[in-house]
Design an enzyme around this catalytic site. Structure first.
Site, PDB file in Angstrom:
ATOM      1  N   HIS A   1      27.876  -3.330 -18.756  1.00 56.81           N
ATOM      2  CA  HIS A   1      28.011  -4.710 -19.251  1.00 56.81           C
ATOM      3  C   HIS A   1      29.411  -5.186 -18.867  1.00 56.81           C
ATOM      4  CE1 HIS A   1      24.326  -4.432 -21.746  1.00 56.81           C
ATOM      5  NE2 HIS A   1      24.659  -3.149 -21.825  1.00 56.81           N
TER       6      HIS A   1
ATOM      7  N   ARG B   1      30.391  -8.455 -19.117  1.00 66.54           N
ATOM      8  CA  ARG B   1      30.746  -9.574 -20.026  1.00 66.54           C
ATOM      9  C   ARG B   1      31.191 -10.834 -19.303  1.00 66.54           C
ATOM     10  NH1 ARG B   1      27.996  -6.803 -23.619  1.00 66.54           N
ATOM     11  NH2 ARG B   1      29.184  -5.310 -24.881  1.00 66.54           N
TER      12      ARG B   1
ATOM     13  N   ASN C   1      23.099  -9.709 -20.136  1.00 65.32           N
ATOM     14  CA  ASN C   1      23.356 -10.328 -21.452  1.00 65.32           C
ATOM     15  C   ASN C   1      24.758 -10.911 -21.555  1.00 65.32           C
ATOM     16  OD1 ASN C   1      24.451  -7.722 -21.566  1.00 65.32           O
ATOM     17  ND2 ASN C   1      23.902  -7.384 -23.698  1.00 65.32           N
TER      18      ASN C   1
ATOM     19  N   ASP D   1      18.021  -5.909 -21.319  1.00 64.20           N
ATOM     20  CA  ASP D   1      18.750  -4.887 -22.079  1.00 64.20           C
ATOM     21  C   ASP D   1      19.541  -5.464 -23.249  1.00 64.20           C
ATOM     22  OD1 ASP D   1      19.697  -2.206 -22.587  1.00 64.20           O
ATOM     23  OD2 ASP D   1      21.643  -2.999 -22.031  1.00 64.20           O
TER      24      ASP D   1
ATOM     25  N   HIS E   1      14.933  -1.540 -22.445  1.00 66.56           N
ATOM     26  CA  HIS E   1      15.640  -1.003 -23.621  1.00 66.56           C
ATOM     27  C   HIS E   1      14.558  -0.743 -24.665  1.00 66.56           C
ATOM     28  CE1 HIS E   1      19.053  -1.494 -26.779  1.00 66.56           C
ATOM     29  NE2 HIS E   1      17.965  -1.078 -27.409  1.00 66.56           N
TER      30      HIS E   1
ATOM     31  N   HIS F   1      18.954   4.139 -21.329  1.00 64.24           N
ATOM     32  CA  HIS F   1      19.639   4.969 -22.337  1.00 64.24           C
ATOM     33  C   HIS F   1      18.720   5.742 -23.301  1.00 64.24           C
ATOM     34  CE1 HIS F   1      18.983   1.156 -24.306  1.00 64.24           C
ATOM     35  NE2 HIS F   1      20.067   0.594 -23.852  1.00 64.24           N
TER      36      HIS F   1
ATOM     37  N   ASN G   1      23.509   1.260 -29.829  1.00 61.05           N
ATOM     38  CA  ASN G   1      22.048   1.146 -29.802  1.00 61.05           C
ATOM     39  C   ASN G   1      21.526   1.622 -28.459  1.00 61.05           C
ATOM     40  OD1 ASN G   1      22.172  -0.171 -32.273  1.00 61.05           O
ATOM     41  ND2 ASN G   1      22.214  -2.194 -31.319  1.00 61.05           N
TER      42      ASN G   1
ATOM     43  N   ASP H   1      26.299   2.711 -19.778  1.00 62.43           N
ATOM     44  CA  ASP H   1      26.053   1.622 -20.732  1.00 62.43           C
ATOM     45  C   ASP H   1      27.396   1.075 -21.242  1.00 62.43           C
ATOM     46  OD1 ASP H   1      24.850  -0.244 -22.365  1.00 62.43           O
ATOM     47  OD2 ASP H   1      24.110   1.200 -23.843  1.00 62.43           O
TER      48      ASP H   1
ATOM     49  N   HIS I   1      33.779  -4.138 -26.304  1.00 65.40           N
ATOM     50  CA  HIS I   1      33.868  -5.004 -27.491  1.00 65.40           C
ATOM     51  C   HIS I   1      35.321  -5.094 -27.919  1.00 65.40           C
ATOM     52  CE1 HIS I   1      29.629  -5.631 -28.171  1.00 65.40           C
ATOM     53  NE2 HIS I   1      29.382  -4.336 -28.095  1.00 65.40           N
TER      54      HIS I   1
HETATM   55  O1  DOR Z   1      24.930  -0.679 -28.136  1.00 67.13           O
HETATM   56  C1  DOR Z   1      24.578  -1.446 -27.261  1.00 67.13           C
HETATM   57  N1  DOR Z   1      25.397  -2.406 -26.799  1.00 67.13           N
HETATM   58  N2  DOR Z   1      23.344  -1.331 -26.767  1.00 67.13           N
HETATM   59  C2  DOR Z   1      22.836  -2.238 -25.914  1.00 67.13           C
HETATM   60  O2  DOR Z   1      21.731  -2.081 -25.501  1.00 67.13           O
HETATM   61  C3  DOR Z   1      23.626  -3.438 -25.526  1.00 67.13           C
HETATM   62  C4  DOR Z   1      25.063  -3.173 -25.638  1.00 67.13           C
HETATM   63  C5  DOR Z   1      25.934  -4.391 -25.561  1.00 67.13           C
HETATM   64  O3  DOR Z   1      25.662  -5.309 -24.760  1.00 67.13           O
HETATM   65  O4  DOR Z   1      26.942  -4.438 -26.283  1.00 67.13           O
HETATM   66 ZN    ZN Z   2      20.404  -1.249 -24.024  1.00 64.25          ZN
END
Ligand code: DOR
Ligand code: ZN
Length: 420
Positions: free
Chosen positions: A57, A59, A89, A146, A173, A226, A272, A299, A303
């Site tokens: 990801h 971002r 996403n 996902d 996912h 995952h 997740n 993955d 954050h």
């Molecule tokens: O923990 C997760 N964070 N699982 C995911 O599938 C998405 C991801 C996110 O985009 O932060």
């Molecule tokens: Zn995922």
């Protein structure tokens, strides 16, 4: 460029020997030849085909305080990755040719190759399908919602039917959403100790079972994101034995940690699907050993610290992983004698290239010179404050790892390098 006296590991022809690697005009070439670029002393180092992470990801666009394509690919290069595939996403989502074009434009100045993954449904809302053909023309390598499981079997079936014609893998996912309306913690003893509702393993396994049936029904390539649960590994093992076209990934957190990490690390260990039990972790390792699981992905889910330094129920799910993945694989799988170096190169480079139909993951002459050079024995301590990523949300901070990236070479250009 020439890399002298390096241990060359190439799953393409199961090569494992000491030799020289010659690079000219961005390609691996037969030596010995005259080269004018740098000479790298490869003694004590191992060369893998450049690592490929098909699940990150970045971002970007829209959440640039967490990561962007520039910093995310710096983290990738520092972790030994020459290619990453990025999940849709973002804000806006990668659900139109315009947003895919934006990623491709930004990728031109990135530190690793970036391959966008398109959203399956508009707004990832699980309702209307995006225009797969238009997204493919714009350059996507796969489709995924996902973060959001695809709830409707009918919609997923239709998705697989169209994607098959376009030769695009679907990356799902797997978690039954009704069973997981809570906080990135496995259902069981740890959730009870924390006084939180948990996400049961069967929430993943039940969707894996459904998706195997749909892959069989449509003959389309379905890739499981995952995988975390023993039950999923068992179902995927059987599906492969039956010739059903499925592939699967897992992440370092699922072969190194268990749900116990939540007790010590709190929300830093919230992800997740959630970290599970020791029995699940051991089943994941068994799946990596026997080839049921095809690839190790990170993955990488950046954050902000304010989204993580809060009680588990209020936190975001996910952890970063690009700068620790190879060290974790070497420490927990190679130095424990569970997997040899050829197997790790298969899991982190050769297989993901095949899953996404990319011409990388090989050191054969004539191939793009994407090479990861690492010292398999050097020990180092994970220091999140020194990461190239904008984010620091790793559960591995302070851990001592064995095996460290020295050079990452992409298209014959050194993208990351540390002198000894
Ligand atoms: O923990 C997760 N964070 N699982 C995911 O599938 C998405 C991801 C996110 O985009 O932060
Ligand atoms: Zn995922």
């Amino acid at each position: 460029m020439v890399i002298k006296q390096v241990r060359i590991i190439d799953p393409t022809d199961n090569r494992d020997e000491i030799g020289d690697l010659y690079i000219r005009a961005g390609e691996i070439t037969h030596g010995p030849i005259e080269t004018d670029g740098p000479v790298i002393d490869g003694r004590g180092l191992t060369a893998f085909p450049g690592l490929i992470d098909l699940h990150v990801h970045l971002r970007d666009p829209g959440m640039l305080h967490k990561e962007d394509i520039h910093t995310g690919t710096m983290a990738a290069a520092a972790g030994g990755f020459t290619s990453v595939a990025c999940m849709p996403n973002t804000r806006p989502l990668l659900d139109t040719p315009e947003t895919i074009a934006y990623v491709n434009e930004r990728a031109k100045t990135a530190h690793a190759r970036v391959f966008p993954i398109g959203a399956v449904t508009v707004g990832q809302n699980g309702q209307a399908l995006t225009d797969f053909a238009a997204l493919k023309s714009a350059g996507i390598v796969a489709l995924s919602d996902d973060g959001e499981p695809i709830d409707s079997a009918t919609l997923l079936r239709r998705t697989l039917q169209i994607a098959k014609h376009l030769n695009l893998p679907i990356m799902n996912h797997c978690e039954d959403r009704e069973m997981v309306q809570n906080h990135g913690v496995n259902e069981g003893i740890v959730a009870e100790k924390l006084g939180l509702p948990g996400r049961p393993a069967v929430a993943e396994v039940i969707q894996v079972a459904r998706d195997i049936l749909l892959a069989q029904d449509t003959g389309a390539h379905l890739h499981f994101c995952h995988i975390s649960a023993a039950g999923s590994v068992e179902l995927i093992r059987r599906a492969k034995a039956d010739g059903i076209p499925v592939t699967a990934e897992t992440c370092p957190q699922y072969f190194t940690l268990t749900e116990d990490a939540l007790l010590e690390l709190g929300a830093l260990a919230r992800v997740n699907p959630p970290l599970r039990t020791a029995a699940d972790r051991d089943a994941i390792i068994a799946g990596l050993i026997d080839g049921t699981l095809d690839t190790i992905v990170t993955d990488h889910a950046p954050h902000a610290m304010e989204d993580k330094m809060v009680p588990i129920p209020q936190a975001q799910s996910g952890m970063i992983g690009l700068e620790t993945a190879l060290g974790l694989a070497l420490t927990f799988l190679y130095h424990t004698d569970k997997l040899d170096l050829l197997s790790i190169a298969r899991l982190m480079s050769y297989n993901p290239a095949r899953i996404l139909n990319l011409p990388y993951g090989t050191l054969q002459p004539g191939s793009p010179a994407d090479i990861t050079l690492f010292d398999p024995h050097e020990t180092w301590t994970v220091e999140p404050e020194n990461f190239h990523s904008k984010s620091r949300n790793t559960p591995f901070g302070g851990m001592m790892l064995r095996g460290r990236v020295r050079y990452t070479i992409c298209d014959g250009v050194v993208r990351y390098g540390v002198e000894r």
